[in-house]
Design a protein around this motif. Structure first.
Motif, short mmCIF file in Angstrom:
data_model
loop_
_atom_site.label_atom_id
_atom_site.label_comp_id
_atom_site.label_asym_id
_atom_site.label_seq_id
_atom_site.Cartn_x
_atom_site.Cartn_y
_atom_site.Cartn_z
N PRO A 213 -15.74 1.11 -0.47
CA PRO A 213 -16.08 2.16 -1.40
C PRO A 213 -17.56 2.60 -1.14
CG PRO A 213 -14.80 0.37 -2.71
CD PRO A 213 -15.24 -0.10 -1.36
N ALA B 171 -6.49 -3.08 3.20
CA ALA B 171 -6.11 -1.63 3.14
C ALA B 171 -6.94 -0.87 4.15
CB ALA B 171 -6.36 -1.15 1.62
N TYR C 229 -9.88 7.78 -2.51
CA TYR C 229 -10.63 6.82 -3.12
C TYR C 229 -9.41 5.66 -3.53
CZ TYR C 229 -14.23 4.32 -5.51
OH TYR C 229 -15.30 3.37 -5.67
N GLY C 230 -9.49 4.73 -2.94
CA GLY C 230 -8.40 3.57 -3.27
C GLY C 230 -7.25 3.90 -2.40
N CYS C 231 -7.39 4.04 -1.10
CA CYS C 231 -6.68 4.74 0.05
C CYS C 231 -5.33 3.74 0.34
CB CYS C 231 -7.19 4.98 1.13
SG CYS C 231 -8.02 3.29 2.10
N GLY C 232 -5.29 2.41 0.04
CA GLY C 232 -4.11 1.63 0.27
C GLY C 232 -3.54 2.04 1.86
N ILE D 87 -4.33 5.61 -8.12
CA ILE D 87 -4.56 4.27 -8.44
C ILE D 87 -3.68 3.94 -9.50
CG2 ILE D 87 -6.56 2.37 -8.52
CD1 ILE D 87 -8.60 4.43 -7.72
N PHE E 295 0.75 -1.17 0.04
CA PHE E 295 -0.04 0.05 -0.16
C PHE E 295 0.80 1.43 -0.01
CE2 PHE E 295 -2.55 -3.11 2.60
CZ PHE E 295 -3.35 -3.70 1.47
N ASP F 17 -11.38 1.71 0.05
CA ASP F 17 -10.51 0.98 -0.65
C ASP F 17 -11.39 -0.46 -1.00
OD1 ASP F 17 -7.27 0.89 -1.36
OD2 ASP F 17 -8.39 -1.06 -1.77
N ASP G 191 -10.00 -3.43 -0.88
CA ASP G 191 -9.35 -4.34 -0.04
C ASP G 191 -9.47 -4.22 1.09
OD1 ASP G 191 -7.64 -6.13 0.81
OD2 ASP G 191 -6.00 -5.56 -0.51
N THR H 79 -5.05 1.46 6.76
CA THR H 79 -5.24 2.98 6.94
C THR H 79 -5.82 3.28 8.30
OG1 THR H 79 -5.88 3.20 4.63
CG2 THR H 79 -7.14 4.78 6.21
#
Length: 300
Positions: A223, A203, A175-178, A237, A143, A198, A200, A207
């Motif tokens: 999401p 993730a 968005y898509g924070c990893g 991303i 991430f 995210d 996942d 976070t």
């Protein structure tokens, strides 16, 4: 500890690696280009988050660690006896010096300067004296840790724009924070409420943990956690998902909101501009090592 070094053609890299790890109890296996540092060296990598296009090079070197010599010898003997292992060769089998792998790994990660006053600092380092804002983030399994150009450019944009814009960041979406690195950066630099999402679940956990370590509150989730409009939307991303997400991300933009996108190669700029054109005009904001940062502002 003993190291078994093997030579293998590309077709054997994956089956031999799997046999070493899953059946022969190797402690670790690494694969290197046998032609490294020669004119025949060939780069082998994919875009961030994507698998490499091939499992190995035409001529690969596999290095496997074993706890003792007997296990290493047995592994070599068993592999060479397999009828599918034609082309596999043993280059060496030797004792290797024990090392403090934790300390060795830590030594490879130094503080990362985003701006002269904003730094990402691993927990085992002291923050530089000039750092006014410090994010504590240790390298982990996935991430991002701030070293990739896309992450540095996003954080640089946040840091440079915060003095003028952070007063209006009552809500921010990552968005898509990893690892949550952008969300945490926004929170440290003045955002009052930050949502980080995210696909996942790992993730989301990463976070949340990183936010706690930095003393900030981040609402992390899948999401569907993102709701309503935001004055700032961030997404680091890759180009293909960013194109598909264009209507969704633009739907989260409040009037006058800024959209900042990364994970885009220079050659992909026109594709992203076209994908977002129905909602917002994107521009290239920054470039670094073949990657670009793109952004735009929704009309007020």
């Amino acid at each position: 500890m003993y190291e078994l070094v093997l030579s293998a053609p590309q077709a054997l890299v994956e089956p031999v690696s799997e046999a070493l790890m899953n059946e022969l109890d190797a402690l670790s296996v690494s694969v290197e280009d046998a032609d490294a540092d020669t004119e025949a060296e060939h780069a082998l990598f994919g875009e961030p988050g994507m698998p490499a296009p091939r499992p190995g090079w035409d001529r690969s070197t596999l290095k496997a660690l074993f706890p003792d010599e007997a296990q290493a010898q047995q592994a070599a003997t068993l592999l060479l006896a397999q009828d599918w292992a034609e082309g596999l060769g043993v280059l060496s089998l030797a004792a290797v010096e024990e090392q403090d792998w934790v300390r060795l790994t830590q030594s490879q990660f130094a503080p990362v300067e985003i701006t002269p006053s904003f730094w990402i600092v691993p927990s085992w380092h002291e923050a530089p004296p000039q750092a006014q804002h410090v994010m504590r983030l240790d390298p982990g399994l996935a991430f991002g840790t701030g070293t990739h150009p896309t992450t540095r450019m996003c954080l640089g944009w946040i840091a440079n724009q915060a003095p003028a814009l952070a007063a209006g960041w009552d809500r921010v979406l990552d968005y898509g924070c990893g690892s949550g690195i952008l969300a945490i950066g926004a929170a440290l630099l003045g955002a009052r409420s930050v949502d980080a999402v995210d696909i996942d679940p790992a993730a989301v956990i990463s976070t949340t943990d990183n936010a706690v370590a930095n003393g900030v509150t981040i609402a992390a989730g899948l999401p569907d956690k993102a709701s309503g409009e935001y004055p700032l939307v961030l997404a680091n991303i890759l180009a293909t998902p960013l194109k598909l997400l264009a209507p969704l991300l633009c739907g989260h933009l409040a009037p006058g909101a800024h959209l900042v996108l990364a994970g885009i190669l220079e050659r992909q700029a026109d594709e992203l501009k076209a994908a977002y054109a129905p909602w917002i005009k994107l521009e290239v904001l920054n470039t670094d090592d073949g990657w670009i940062l793109m952004g735009g502002q929704r009309p007020a």
